[in-house]
Motif scaffolding. Structure first.
Motif, short mmCIF file in Angstrom:
data_model
loop_
_atom_site.label_atom_id
_atom_site.label_comp_id
_atom_site.label_asym_id
_atom_site.label_seq_id
_atom_site.Cartn_x
_atom_site.Cartn_y
_atom_site.Cartn_z
N ASP A 15 0.83 -1.20 0.00
CA ASP A 15 0.00 0.00 0.00
C ASP A 15 0.87 1.26 0.00
O ASP A 15 0.56 2.23 -0.69
CB ASP A 15 -0.93 0.02 1.22
N ALA A 19 1.00 4.06 -2.92
CA ALA A 19 0.76 5.47 -2.61
C ALA A 19 1.92 6.34 -3.10
O ALA A 19 1.70 7.41 -3.68
CB ALA A 19 0.56 5.66 -1.11
N LYS A 171 -4.10 13.00 -1.18
CA LYS A 171 -4.76 11.77 -0.71
C LYS A 171 -3.75 10.63 -0.61
O LYS A 171 -3.72 9.89 0.37
CB LYS A 171 -5.90 11.41 -1.66
N ALA A 172 -2.89 10.50 -1.62
CA ALA A 172 -1.87 9.45 -1.62
C ALA A 172 -0.84 9.71 -0.51
O ALA A 172 -0.35 8.77 0.13
CB ALA A 172 -1.19 9.37 -2.98
N LYS A 175 -2.31 8.63 2.70
CA LYS A 175 -2.35 7.17 2.73
C LYS A 175 -0.98 6.60 3.05
O LYS A 175 -0.85 5.68 3.85
CB LYS A 175 -2.85 6.65 1.39
N GLN A 179 0.34 4.44 6.79
CA GLN A 179 0.46 3.01 6.54
C GLN A 179 1.20 2.34 7.67
O GLN A 179 2.07 2.76 8.26
CB GLN A 179 1.19 2.76 5.24
#
Length: 179
Positions: A15, A19, A171-172, A175, A179
């Motif tokens: 993830d 991102a 947004k990324a 994220k 994580q």
């Protein structure tokens, strides 16, 4: 002095990598939109300064025969129209075509932005011809009636494209951070 290394395993690592990849792609898009916007601004500046110099009100002087001399403005403007802006459009097109992860909606907006910039370049060519013919009033009409409406549309498209990419970048980033 102590160093801490956070090791991320499994799904969280994937993830985070995803991102970061999104952030890199969005940053490249943002850079591309900013470069085209800079070419737009530069073209407008040189059109304006050349027309004003032709009127004799800006960065010009009167030659001994009574005519206005604005060769440096005209030279810079001509360089923008024949070299710099076309190169910026080609670079924008090349980078956009390599971008395989862009949505169809964004791709159509990118193509529209490119077409508007090319239309602005054609209007700038008309302005050069009018300036060469010593017709500042007609050149200012082309600037007002052709260049400025195209500029408004292009500015709106670039703003939309840039703000969309900035939103996805943020947004990324969030994220990746959590994580």
């Amino acid at each position: 002095m102590a160093f801490f290394v956070l090791v991320v395993h499994g799904a969280k690592a994937d993830d985070a990598k995803t991102a970061i990849t999104v952030m890199i792609e969005e940053q490249a898009r943002i850079d591309r939109y900013v470069e085209l916007d800079f070419a737009r601004q530069d073209l407008l500046f040189h059109q304006t300064s050349t027309i004003l110099a032709l009127y004799g009100d800006y960065n010009s002087y009167t030659k001994s025969d009574g005519t206005q001399a604005n060769g440096s403005d005209m030279t810079r403007f001509r360089n923008r129209v024949t070299e710099y802006v076309p190169a910026a459009i080609v670079d924008f097109r090349r980078k956009s075509q390599r971008d395989k992860s862009i949505s169809e909606d964004e791709a159509s907006k990118v193509e529209a932005a490119e077409a508007l910039m090319e239309e602005m370049l054609l209007a700038a060519g008309e302005i050069i011809e009018l300036c060469d013919a010593n017709k500042p009033y007609e050149a200012s009409l082309v600037y007002r009636d052709k260049t400025m409406p195209l500029n408004t549309k292009l500015l709106g498209l670039l703003y939309t494209l840039r703000s969309t990419s900035v939103g996805r970048f943020k947004k990324a980033a969030l994220k990746a951070k959590y994580q």
